[in-house]
Write a protein that holds these residues in place. Structure first.
Motif, PDB file in Angstrom:
ATOM      1  N   SER A  48      27.161  -0.683  17.651  1.00 40.36           N
ATOM      2  CA  SER A  48      26.133  -1.260  16.788  1.00 40.36           C
ATOM      3  C   SER A  48      25.098  -2.061  17.563  1.00 40.36           C
ATOM      4  O   SER A  48      24.019  -2.349  17.054  1.00 40.36           O
ATOM      5  CB  SER A  48      26.787  -2.170  15.743  1.00 40.36           C
ATOM      6  N   SER A  49      25.418  -2.389  18.811  1.00 36.41           N
ATOM      7  CA  SER A  49      24.496  -3.210  19.600  1.00 36.41           C
ATOM      8  C   SER A  49      23.535  -2.376  20.439  1.00 36.41           C
ATOM      9  O   SER A  49      22.814  -2.922  21.258  1.00 36.41           O
ATOM     10  CB  SER A  49      25.291  -4.128  20.541  1.00 36.41           C
ATOM     11  N   GLN A  50      23.543  -1.045  20.234  1.00 35.92           N
ATOM     12  CA  GLN A  50      22.664  -0.184  21.015  1.00 35.92           C
ATOM     13  C   GLN A  50      21.200  -0.578  20.812  1.00 35.92           C
ATOM     14  O   GLN A  50      20.745  -0.799  19.689  1.00 35.92           O
ATOM     15  CB  GLN A  50      22.856   1.270  20.614  1.00 35.92           C
ATOM     16  N   LYS A  51      20.477  -0.653  21.902  1.00 30.23           N
ATOM     17  CA  LYS A  51      19.045  -0.922  21.842  1.00 30.23           C
ATOM     18  C   LYS A  51      18.294   0.399  21.964  1.00 30.23           C
ATOM     19  O   LYS A  51      18.883   1.456  22.136  1.00 30.23           O
ATOM     20  CB  LYS A  51      18.655  -1.877  22.962  1.00 30.23           C
ATOM     21  N   CYS A  52      16.962   0.319  21.895  1.00 30.04           N
ATOM     22  CA  CYS A  52      16.178   1.550  21.918  1.00 30.04           C
ATOM     23  C   CYS A  52      16.289   2.270  23.262  1.00 30.04           C
ATOM     24  O   CYS A  52      16.124   3.490  23.330  1.00 30.04           O
ATOM     25  CB  CYS A  52      14.728   1.260  21.574  1.00 30.04           C
ATOM     26  N   THR A  53      16.612   1.544  24.339  1.00 30.34           N
ATOM     27  CA  THR A  53      16.800   2.202  25.632  1.00 30.34           C
ATOM     28  C   THR A  53      17.900   3.252  25.543  1.00 30.34           C
ATOM     29  O   THR A  53      17.766   4.357  26.082  1.00 30.34           O
ATOM     30  CB  THR A  53      17.155   1.165  26.724  1.00 30.34           C
ATOM     31  N   ASN A  54      18.980   2.928  24.847  1.00 34.24           N
ATOM     32  CA  ASN A  54      20.069   3.888  24.700  1.00 34.24           C
ATOM     33  C   ASN A  54      19.637   5.120  23.921  1.00 34.24           C
ATOM     34  O   ASN A  54      20.104   6.233  24.187  1.00 34.24           O
ATOM     35  CB  ASN A  54      21.270   3.222  24.023  1.00 34.24           C
ATOM     36  N   VAL A  55      18.749   4.935  22.938  1.00 34.69           N
ATOM     37  CA  VAL A  55      18.232   6.075  22.178  1.00 34.69           C
ATOM     38  C   VAL A  55      17.471   7.011  23.115  1.00 34.69           C
ATOM     39  O   VAL A  55      17.652   8.236  23.074  1.00 34.69           O
ATOM     40  CB  VAL A  55      17.316   5.595  21.033  1.00 34.69           C
ATOM     41  N   TYR A  56      16.638   6.448  23.981  1.00 34.03           N
ATOM     42  CA  TYR A  56      15.884   7.264  24.934  1.00 34.03           C
ATOM     43  C   TYR A  56      16.815   7.964  25.921  1.00 34.03           C
ATOM     44  O   TYR A  56      16.616   9.132  26.269  1.00 34.03           O
ATOM     45  CB  TYR A  56      14.879   6.387  25.695  1.00 34.03           C
ATOM     46  N   LEU A  57      17.846   7.255  26.371  1.00 37.05           N
ATOM     47  CA  LEU A  57      18.781   7.838  27.326  1.00 37.05           C
ATOM     48  C   LEU A  57      19.606   8.960  26.706  1.00 37.05           C
ATOM     49  O   LEU A  57      19.905   9.967  27.373  1.00 37.05           O
ATOM     50  CB  LEU A  57      19.704   6.754  27.887  1.00 37.05           C
ATOM     51  N   ILE A  58      19.955   8.823  25.436  1.00 46.70           N
ATOM     52  CA  ILE A  58      20.702   9.888  24.757  1.00 46.70           C
ATOM     53  C   ILE A  58      19.826  11.140  24.618  1.00 46.70           C
ATOM     54  O   ILE A  58      20.301  12.269  24.779  1.00 46.70           O
ATOM     55  CB  ILE A  58      21.206   9.399  23.383  1.00 46.70           C
TER      56      ILE A  58
END
Length: 322
Positions: A48-58
């Protein structure tokens, strides 16, 4: 038209001498495949603590998985082991998937660098564009944009060419296909130039902000961050810059603006060699995941620390048994 193609390739066959490069492709494929599978496993948990950087990395990881599917087809075709129908399939589908991966990777590396810069600035005015919902919406737009550019290269009807040696992917294209191929190359070049500016400017701002605090208490952390940024920037430049320098003159040779056969051969080998560098981002991306995703880094650290902790326990049990 077929006779013209036949005579052209009899006099100037540039699609040859690719076997040495395939060994490097195999290495990249194996390293990238295991790296992407590990990254998929590491990201495959609710956080739940994922930031937008993780979205880009996925999204970067999804592009890498597409590349691992496409790369074996290129290897088989370059080795000369593919059937005629498989070669046509590669030219229409899997070759385009390689370029989809390239520009998705370039765009999302740009977003990751920009997000890191915004985290350093810590401006409340820019907070909205750092939310996960905005990153998800932006990712959908990026995929739609890249697919609109690349998919016509897959779906525009091709010529019916009899099986023969020396036929390249460009030879299957009709005039409208060649025209779109030329247009998509220049659009892709514009994407690369804009993303490169974003990466360089973002990283320069981040480096400047971090360097101002070099005398603070967190000097070691700042030094480590500076090293990471330099590595990411250098890796991006090495992977993607050489290919885009070669791409324009090679595209001109494909469309017979450049007609000298020896120059066409040099440009073809230069394009294939620099494309190899671009595809090597498949090995480079897991390093990006590790440096820019805290959840990924935590998962990796826990996995390998658990393995180290098992060994002393086993040795103690052995000593007790003795």
């Amino acid at each position: 038209m077929t006779d013209n193609i036949n005579s052209s390739h009899l006099t100037c066959n540039v699609n040859k001498d690719l076997e040495p490069l395939t060994y490097f492709y195999w290495i990249i494929f194996l390293v990238g495949f295991f790296g992407s599978c590990f990254a998929l496993w590491a990201f495959n948990r609710k956080d739940s603590s994922q930031k937008c950087t993780n979205v880009y990395l996925i999204n970067l990881l999804v592009a890498d998985l597409l590349l691992t599917l496409a790369l074996p087809f290129k290897i088989v075709v370059d080795l000369g082991l593919a059937s005629w129908n498989l070669k046509i399939f590669h030219c229409q589908v899997t070759a385009c998937m390689i370029y989809i991966n390239m520009y998705i990777s370039i765009i999302f590396l740009g977003f990751v660098s920009m997000d890191r810069c915004l985290q350093t600035i810590q401006s409340s005015k820019l907070y909205q564009i750092q939310k996960r919902g905005f990153a998800t919406m932006l990712s959908v737009v990026v995929w739609a944009l890249v697919l609109c550019i690349m998919l016509p290269n897959m779906i525009i009807p091709i010529k019916d060419i009899p099986e023969q040696e020396g036929v390249g992917c460009i030879d299957f294209k009709q005039k409208i296909g060649r025209d779109w191929h030329l247009l998509s190359n220049f659009i892709s070049l514009a994407i690369f130039l804009n993303c490169t500016c974003i990466i360089l400017i973002s990283n320069c701002i981040t480096i400047n902000r971090l360097y101002k605090n070099k005398d603070g208490e967190e000097f070691n952390n700042i030094k480590a961050s500076l090293v990471k940024i330099f590595l990411i920037t250098a890796g991006y430049i090495v992977c993607f810059l050489p290919y885009h320098i070669v791409r324009i003159p090679y595209t001109l040779s494909q469309n017979d603006v450049i007609t000298d056969c020896s120059l066409k051969e040099v440009l073809f080998l230069a394009k294939e060699s620099t494309l190899l560098l671009s595809i090597s981002n498949l090995c480079f991306d897991p390093i990006v995941y590790f440096y820019f995703s805290k959840s990924f880094r935590t998962r990796v650290t826990k996995t390998f620390s658990m393995k180290k902790e098992v060994k002393p326990v086993d040795s103690e049990n052995t000593e007790t048994a003795v």
